[in-house]
Design a protein around this motif. Structure first.
Motif, mmCIF file in Angstrom:
data_model
loop_
_atom_site.group_PDB
_atom_site.id
_atom_site.type_symbol
_atom_site.label_atom_id
_atom_site.label_comp_id
_atom_site.label_asym_id
_atom_site.label_seq_id
_atom_site.Cartn_x
_atom_site.Cartn_y
_atom_site.Cartn_z
ATOM 1 N N LYS A 22 0.810 -1.157 0.101
ATOM 2 C CA LYS A 22 -0.178 0.031 0.168
ATOM 3 C C LYS A 22 1.021 1.313 0.218
ATOM 4 C CE LYS A 22 -4.015 1.737 2.440
ATOM 5 N NZ LYS A 22 -4.892 1.563 3.797
ATOM 6 N N ILE A 23 0.656 2.159 -0.908
ATOM 7 C CA ILE A 23 1.519 3.203 -1.146
ATOM 8 C C ILE A 23 0.819 4.456 -0.986
ATOM 9 C CG2 ILE A 23 3.246 4.506 -2.803
ATOM 10 C CD1 ILE A 23 3.378 2.005 -4.385
ATOM 11 N N GLU A 24 1.169 5.496 -0.194
ATOM 12 C CA GLU A 24 0.506 6.906 0.003
ATOM 13 C C GLU A 24 1.320 7.711 -1.146
ATOM 14 O OE1 GLU A 24 -0.001 10.099 3.537
ATOM 15 O OE2 GLU A 24 1.632 8.554 3.821
ATOM 16 N N PRO A 25 0.491 8.050 -1.963
ATOM 17 C CA PRO A 25 1.281 8.915 -2.898
ATOM 18 C C PRO A 25 1.383 10.418 -2.494
ATOM 19 C CG PRO A 25 -1.267 8.722 -3.621
ATOM 20 C CD PRO A 25 -0.793 7.820 -2.389
ATOM 21 N N TRP A 26 2.056 11.302 -2.941
ATOM 22 C CA TRP A 26 2.477 12.717 -2.492
ATOM 23 C C TRP A 26 2.171 13.508 -3.592
ATOM 24 C CZ3 TRP A 26 8.002 11.033 -0.173
ATOM 25 C CH2 TRP A 26 7.981 10.521 1.034
ATOM 26 N N ALA A 27 0.976 13.341 -4.084
ATOM 27 C CA ALA A 27 0.594 14.186 -5.097
ATOM 28 C C ALA A 27 -0.972 14.169 -5.034
ATOM 29 C CB ALA A 27 1.011 13.653 -6.350
ATOM 30 N N ASP A 28 -1.690 15.222 -5.841
ATOM 31 C CA ASP A 28 -3.006 15.513 -5.904
ATOM 32 C C ASP A 28 -3.924 13.999 -6.116
ATOM 33 O OD1 ASP A 28 -2.669 18.063 -5.214
ATOM 34 O OD2 ASP A 28 -2.593 18.599 -7.140
ATOM 35 N N SER A 29 -3.343 13.359 -7.044
ATOM 36 C CA SER A 29 -4.262 12.189 -7.702
ATOM 37 C C SER A 29 -3.431 10.911 -7.412
ATOM 38 C CB SER A 29 -4.597 12.300 -8.907
ATOM 39 O OG SER A 29 -5.305 11.430 -9.414
ATOM 40 N N PRO A 30 -3.710 10.088 -7.128
ATOM 41 C CA PRO A 30 -2.830 8.738 -6.768
ATOM 42 C C PRO A 30 -2.843 7.987 -8.256
ATOM 43 C CG PRO A 30 -4.922 8.301 -5.875
ATOM 44 C CD PRO A 30 -5.102 9.910 -6.080
ATOM 45 N N SER A 31 -3.554 8.245 -9.150
ATOM 46 C CA SER A 31 -3.642 7.669 -10.446
ATOM 47 C C SER A 31 -2.344 7.789 -11.131
ATOM 48 C CB SER A 31 -4.947 8.154 -11.289
ATOM 49 O OG SER A 31 -4.732 9.322 -11.507
ATOM 50 N N PHE A 32 -1.756 8.880 -11.044
ATOM 51 C CA PHE A 32 -0.329 9.287 -11.752
ATOM 52 C C PHE A 32 0.688 7.918 -11.611
ATOM 53 C CE2 PHE A 32 1.211 10.692 -8.025
ATOM 54 C CZ PHE A 32 2.630 10.675 -7.853
ATOM 55 N N LEU A 33 0.716 7.628 -10.088
ATOM 56 C CA LEU A 33 1.553 6.674 -9.638
ATOM 57 C C LEU A 33 1.391 5.386 -10.525
ATOM 58 C CD1 LEU A 33 4.057 6.568 -7.816
ATOM 59 C CD2 LEU A 33 2.547 5.852 -6.059
ATOM 60 N N CYS A 34 0.182 4.835 -10.939
ATOM 61 C CA CYS A 34 -0.170 3.833 -11.580
ATOM 62 C C CYS A 34 0.461 3.570 -12.873
ATOM 63 C CB CYS A 34 -1.919 3.566 -11.689
ATOM 64 S SG CYS A 34 -2.538 3.392 -9.924
ATOM 65 N N LYS A 35 0.928 4.573 -13.334
ATOM 66 C CA LYS A 35 1.421 4.709 -14.874
ATOM 67 C C LYS A 35 3.117 4.396 -14.622
ATOM 68 C CE LYS A 35 -1.963 8.170 -16.462
ATOM 69 N NZ LYS A 35 -2.080 9.378 -16.701
ATOM 70 N N ILE A 36 3.519 4.377 -13.650
ATOM 71 C CA ILE A 36 4.932 4.355 -13.354
ATOM 72 C C ILE A 36 5.342 2.668 -13.428
ATOM 73 C CG2 ILE A 36 6.932 4.608 -11.838
ATOM 74 C CD1 ILE A 36 5.518 7.231 -11.224
ATOM 75 N N LYS A 37 6.207 2.307 -14.133
ATOM 76 C CA LYS A 37 6.534 1.019 -14.494
ATOM 77 C C LYS A 37 7.782 0.570 -13.560
ATOM 78 C CE LYS A 37 3.384 0.375 -17.604
ATOM 79 N NZ LYS A 37 2.341 -0.081 -16.923
ATOM 80 N N THR A 38 8.589 1.424 -13.063
ATOM 81 C CA THR A 38 9.751 1.153 -12.323
ATOM 82 C C THR A 38 9.920 2.277 -11.118
ATOM 83 O OG1 THR A 38 11.124 0.118 -14.160
ATOM 84 C CG2 THR A 38 12.260 0.815 -12.233
ATOM 85 N N LEU A 39 9.955 1.564 -9.789
ATOM 86 C CA LEU A 39 9.958 2.598 -8.503
ATOM 87 C C LEU A 39 11.387 2.058 -8.235
ATOM 88 C CD1 LEU A 39 6.692 1.727 -6.798
ATOM 89 C CD2 LEU A 39 7.543 3.725 -8.073
#
Length: 73
Positions: A22-39
């Motif tokens: 479970k990741i707490e995103p540090w942005a307005d919308s969490p959907s942007f993080l779903c597009k990232i392929k490598t963390l």
């Protein structure tokens, strides 16, 4: 000092028994993080197998994490 990576969120817990985190995103919308392929965790690349939004958090399945024990590490 400039950072090499952009911090986008924080892993706050595991989710379920299938190795998801479970990741707490540090942005307005969490959907942007779903597009990232490598963390990058501690400067090590980790591929994202899948990600979805759940109540303003992101539930991500990382490669190599197949159960809750490997997700805790």
């Amino acid at each position: 000092m400039r950072k090499q990576f952009l911090e986008t969120g924080k892993i706050i817990n595991t989710h379920g028994i299938r190795g998801e985190v479970k990741i707490e995103p540090w942005a307005d919308s969490p959907s942007f993080l779903c597009k990232i392929k490598t963390l990058y965790i501690d400067s090590s690349p980790v591929k994202v197998a899948s990600a979805r939004v759940h109540n303003n958090f992101v539930i991500a399945k990382l490669e190599g994490c197949d159960d809750i024990d490997s997700a805790v590490r």
